[in-house]
Design a protein around this motif. Structure first.
Motif: not given
Length: 172
Positions: A44-48, A133-147
């Motif tokens: 999700r954040v690769a370009p920056r 979990a928050g850093a992973a969601a920022v990096a890769h996106g969040a799914g229903a399991d995260h919510r």
């Protein structure tokens, strides 16, 4: 400029000047893994990615000033530490807003509030899982399991730690 995001944060705060610049220095003490390290491989954040690492380090250092042992802010004044923590929260979130990533702003705001809740309950392991979990969601996106895991954390459910860690692992 250093590749290390924490060293870059230290340099940035010193360059801003002011009272906080007087108490910011090089990394001190043992340096455990930071949630910012999760961002390195984030699609999700690769370009920056470097900017995201910097802003997450700012927010994490702010958190540590409120609840732990800071790594670059060196002061024995508890009031100054809290103000520095607030400044670093704001610095990180403002840089995120400049990137236009409202999803990540919401996620990291949740991290801050859920960590405050976890700390008020005396549950450091929950706060650590929230960061992961928050850093992973920022990096890769969040799914229903995260919510769902964050909903468990909001209620103080003991299953929240495992759910957050599972959501982080799944996102990566």
């Amino acid at each position: 400029m250093s590749a290390d995001p924490l060293e870059r944060l230290s340099a940035l705060v010193r360059a801003e000047g002011g009272l906080l610049a007087d108490v910011v220095g090089p990394v001190r003490g043992r340096r455990p893994a930071s949630p910012a390290s999760i961002l390195r491989a984030g699609r999700r954040v690769a370009p920056r990615g470097r900017e995201y690492e910097l802003l997450v380090e700012a927010i994490y250092e702010g958190y540590l000033l409120h609840y732990g042992a800071a790594r670059i802010v060196h002061t024995l004044d508890a009031d100054l530490a809290l103000l520095a923590g607030d400044h670093l929260y704001a610095l990180g979130l403002a840089r995120l807003v400049e990137l236009g990533d409202s999803e990540a702003v919401a996620e990291l705001a949740d991290v801050i509030s859920l960590c405050a809740l976890a700390q008020s309950l005396g549950r450091r392991e929950l706060a650590d899982a929230v960061w992961q979990a928050g850093a992973a969601a920022v990096a890769h996106g969040a799914g229903a399991d995260h919510r769902e895991a964050k909903a468990l954390a909001r209620t103080g459910d003991p299953a929240a730690v495992a759910a957050l860690r599972g959501a982080a692992a799944k996102a990566a």
